[in-house]
Design a protein around this motif. Structure first.
Motif, PDB file in Angstrom:
ATOM      1  N   ASP A   1      81.034  22.031 -15.206  1.00  0.00           N
ATOM      2  CA  ASP A   1      79.934  21.462 -14.429  1.00  0.00           C
ATOM      3  C   ASP A   1      80.410  20.297 -13.571  1.00  0.00           C
ATOM      4  O   ASP A   1      80.094  20.205 -12.375  1.00  0.00           O
ATOM      5  CB  ASP A   1      78.818  21.009 -15.373  1.00  0.00           C
ATOM      6  CG  ASP A   1      77.644  20.398 -14.627  1.00  0.00           C
ATOM      7  OD1 ASP A   1      77.027  21.106 -13.811  1.00  0.00           O
ATOM      8  OD2 ASP A   1      77.344  19.217 -14.874  1.00  0.00           O
TER       9      ASP A   1
ATOM     10  N   PHE B   1      76.430  28.752 -13.194  1.00  0.00           N
ATOM     11  CA  PHE B   1      77.752  28.426 -12.652  1.00  0.00           C
ATOM     12  C   PHE B   1      78.169  29.439 -11.586  1.00  0.00           C
ATOM     13  O   PHE B   1      78.744  29.075 -10.553  1.00  0.00           O
ATOM     14  CB  PHE B   1      78.799  28.382 -13.757  1.00  0.00           C
ATOM     15  CG  PHE B   1      78.739  27.151 -14.626  1.00  0.00           C
ATOM     16  CD1 PHE B   1      78.238  25.952 -14.155  1.00  0.00           C
ATOM     17  CD2 PHE B   1      79.219  27.196 -15.933  1.00  0.00           C
ATOM     18  CE1 PHE B   1      78.205  24.816 -14.952  1.00  0.00           C
ATOM     19  CE2 PHE B   1      79.190  26.064 -16.744  1.00  0.00           C
ATOM     20  CZ  PHE B   1      78.682  24.875 -16.250  1.00  0.00           C
TER      21      PHE B   1
ATOM     22  N   GLU C   1      80.985  22.865 -25.924  1.00  0.00           N
ATOM     23  CA  GLU C   1      80.172  22.004 -25.063  1.00  0.00           C
ATOM     24  C   GLU C   1      81.024  21.203 -24.085  1.00  0.00           C
ATOM     25  O   GLU C   1      80.645  21.017 -22.917  1.00  0.00           O
ATOM     26  CB  GLU C   1      79.337  21.059 -25.937  1.00  0.00           C
ATOM     27  CG  GLU C   1      78.384  20.184 -25.160  1.00  0.00           C
ATOM     28  CD  GLU C   1      77.546  19.288 -26.059  1.00  0.00           C
ATOM     29  OE1 GLU C   1      76.936  18.335 -25.531  1.00  0.00           O
ATOM     30  OE2 GLU C   1      77.506  19.530 -27.287  1.00  0.00           O
TER      31      GLU C   1
ATOM     32  N   VAL D   1      82.045  23.283 -21.096  1.00  0.00           N
ATOM     33  CA  VAL D   1      80.910  23.459 -20.181  1.00  0.00           C
ATOM     34  C   VAL D   1      80.741  22.205 -19.329  1.00  0.00           C
ATOM     35  O   VAL D   1      80.512  22.287 -18.107  1.00  0.00           O
ATOM     36  CB  VAL D   1      79.619  23.782 -20.962  1.00  0.00           C
ATOM     37  CG1 VAL D   1      78.396  23.733 -20.049  1.00  0.00           C
ATOM     38  CG2 VAL D   1      79.721  25.147 -21.626  1.00  0.00           C
ATOM     39  N   LYS D   2      80.867  21.044 -19.934  1.00  0.00           N
ATOM     40  CA  LYS D   2      80.761  19.785 -19.185  1.00  0.00           C
ATOM     41  C   LYS D   2      81.864  19.683 -18.137  1.00  0.00           C
ATOM     42  O   LYS D   2      81.631  19.214 -17.011  1.00  0.00           O
ATOM     43  CB  LYS D   2      80.852  18.588 -20.141  1.00  0.00           C
ATOM     44  CG  LYS D   2      79.597  18.367 -20.977  1.00  0.00           C
ATOM     45  CD  LYS D   2      79.776  17.140 -21.874  1.00  0.00           C
ATOM     46  CE  LYS D   2      78.538  16.887 -22.725  1.00  0.00           C
ATOM     47  NZ  LYS D   2      78.722  15.733 -23.637  1.00  0.00           N
TER      48      LYS D   2
ATOM     49  N   CYS E   1      81.114  31.770 -20.819  1.00  0.00           N
ATOM     50  CA  CYS E   1      79.895  31.001 -21.118  1.00  0.00           C
ATOM     51  C   CYS E   1      78.753  31.931 -21.535  1.00  0.00           C
ATOM     52  O   CYS E   1      78.784  33.130 -21.264  1.00  0.00           O
ATOM     53  CB  CYS E   1      79.464  30.194 -19.889  1.00  0.00           C
ATOM     54  SG  CYS E   1      80.594  28.870 -19.430  1.00  0.00           S
ATOM     55  N   ASP E   2      77.729  31.349 -22.166  1.00  0.00           N
ATOM     56  CA  ASP E   2      76.547  32.140 -22.477  1.00  0.00           C
ATOM     57  C   ASP E   2      75.878  32.587 -21.174  1.00  0.00           C
ATOM     58  O   ASP E   2      76.130  32.043 -20.108  1.00  0.00           O
ATOM     59  CB  ASP E   2      75.562  31.346 -23.351  1.00  0.00           C
ATOM     60  CG  ASP E   2      74.970  30.149 -22.631  1.00  0.00           C
ATOM     61  OD1 ASP E   2      74.112  30.337 -21.752  1.00  0.00           O
ATOM     62  OD2 ASP E   2      75.376  29.006 -22.943  1.00  0.00           O
TER      63      ASP E   2
ATOM     64  N   GLN F   1      72.933  32.409 -19.578  1.00  0.00           N
ATOM     65  CA  GLN F   1      72.200  31.509 -18.693  1.00  0.00           C
ATOM     66  C   GLN F   1      73.138  30.512 -18.007  1.00  0.00           C
ATOM     67  O   GLN F   1      73.047  30.277 -16.803  1.00  0.00           O
ATOM     68  CB  GLN F   1      71.111  30.759 -19.465  1.00  0.00           C
ATOM     69  CG  GLN F   1      70.238  29.883 -18.585  1.00  0.00           C
ATOM     70  CD  GLN F   1      69.079  29.256 -19.345  1.00  0.00           C
ATOM     71  OE1 GLN F   1      68.880  29.526 -20.532  1.00  0.00           O
ATOM     72  NE2 GLN F   1      68.317  28.418 -18.675  1.00  0.00           N
ATOM     73  N   THR F   2      74.036  29.943 -18.790  1.00  0.00           N
ATOM     74  CA  THR F   2      75.000  28.991 -18.234  1.00  0.00           C
ATOM     75  C   THR F   2      75.909  29.690 -17.232  1.00  0.00           C
ATOM     76  O   THR F   2      76.172  29.172 -16.139  1.00  0.00           O
ATOM     77  CB  THR F   2      75.832  28.356 -19.358  1.00  0.00           C
ATOM     78  OG1 THR F   2      74.952  27.758 -20.312  1.00  0.00           O
ATOM     79  CG2 THR F   2      76.783  27.307 -18.821  1.00  0.00           C
ATOM     80  N   LYS F   3      76.373  30.879 -17.597  1.00  0.00           N
ATOM     81  CA  LYS F   3      77.237  31.661 -16.715  1.00  0.00           C
ATOM     82  C   LYS F   3      76.539  31.955 -15.393  1.00  0.00           C
ATOM     83  O   LYS F   3      77.139  31.824 -14.320  1.00  0.00           O
ATOM     84  CB  LYS F   3      77.614  32.975 -17.420  1.00  0.00           C
ATOM     85  CG  LYS F   3      78.460  33.918 -16.595  1.00  0.00           C
ATOM     86  CD  LYS F   3      78.760  35.175 -17.389  1.00  0.00           C
ATOM     87  CE  LYS F   3      79.512  36.195 -16.579  1.00  0.00           C
ATOM     88  NZ  LYS F   3      79.787  37.427 -17.356  1.00  0.00           N
TER      89      LYS F   3
END
Length: 199
Positions: free
Chosen positions: A10, A169, A3, A6-7, A161-162, A164-166
């Motif tokens: 972002d 981004f 996590e 990912v932060k 990343c998973d 959806q996140t990928k």
């Protein structure tokens, strides 16, 4: 991908979009290159300083170097210790900037565009040439993890990343790529009048 990573991705993309790009757009209109940088606090990812290339004032004011210069123009009370910060460069740092990050005491740096992007997409191949000719370091293969710091390629991090996140981004990176392509075109058109040694 944890996590916190990912932060970090972002937040770095946000700083690029909202802080670095506007400065770089101003800079390239004056004749500077497209490279920028930022320093963020590790604990809350707040922005300490962002800056961009200012080689028309001094050929040593690369994005990272100029960011460090601007940092040390802040009052000491506003400058967190380097080990408490993340260092971000929009483009993989050249040999000068790799050294500056090291001498500055940072134990990390992140970057978005690679040396090959700088060469192929932005028509600036000096980083790879200097690494090869001066340091005998072929294909930009310096030690990405060493005694002093560890480097992080945002594109590689995004790939982990998973789905959806990928996807989210990747869309933002593509938008940034388009923006940097436009700025690069402005720079390339202006450099005929440049006094920068390596334009």
């Amino acid at each position: 991908m944890n996590e916190q990573s990912v932060k970090i991705i972002d937040r770095i993309l946000e700083v690029t979009e909202k802080d670095i790009v506007p400065l770089t757009q101003q800079g390239v209109r004056k004749g500077n290159k497209v490279f920028g940088a930022a320093i963020l606090r590790k604990d809350d990812l707040s922005l300490v300083i962002a800056a961009t290339n200012n080689e028309i004032e001094n050929p040593l004011w690369h994005g990272e170097i100029h960011t460090l210069k601007k940092l040390y123009e802040l009052p000491k009370s506003q400058r967190p210790a380097p080990q408490d910060c993340l260092f971000f460069a929009t483009h993989e740092p050249c040999p000068l900037c790799l050294s500056a990050i090291t001498w500055g005491g940072y134990d990390n740096f992140y970057y978005l565009f690679s040396y090959t992007d700088s060469r192929d997409s932005f028509n600036i191949a000096h980083d790879l040439k200097i690494l090869k000719e001066v340091f005998k370091c072929d294909h930009g293969q310096y030690a990405h993890k060493n005694y002093y710091w560890e480097s992080h390629n945002l594109v590689t991090m995004i790939a982990d990343c998973d789905h959806q996140t990928k996807q989210g981004f990747t869309e933002r990176v593509e938008q940034l790529k388009t923006c940097y392509d436009e700025m690069s075109d402005i720079y390339q058109q202006s450099k005929v009048d440049s006094e920068i040694p390596f334009d």
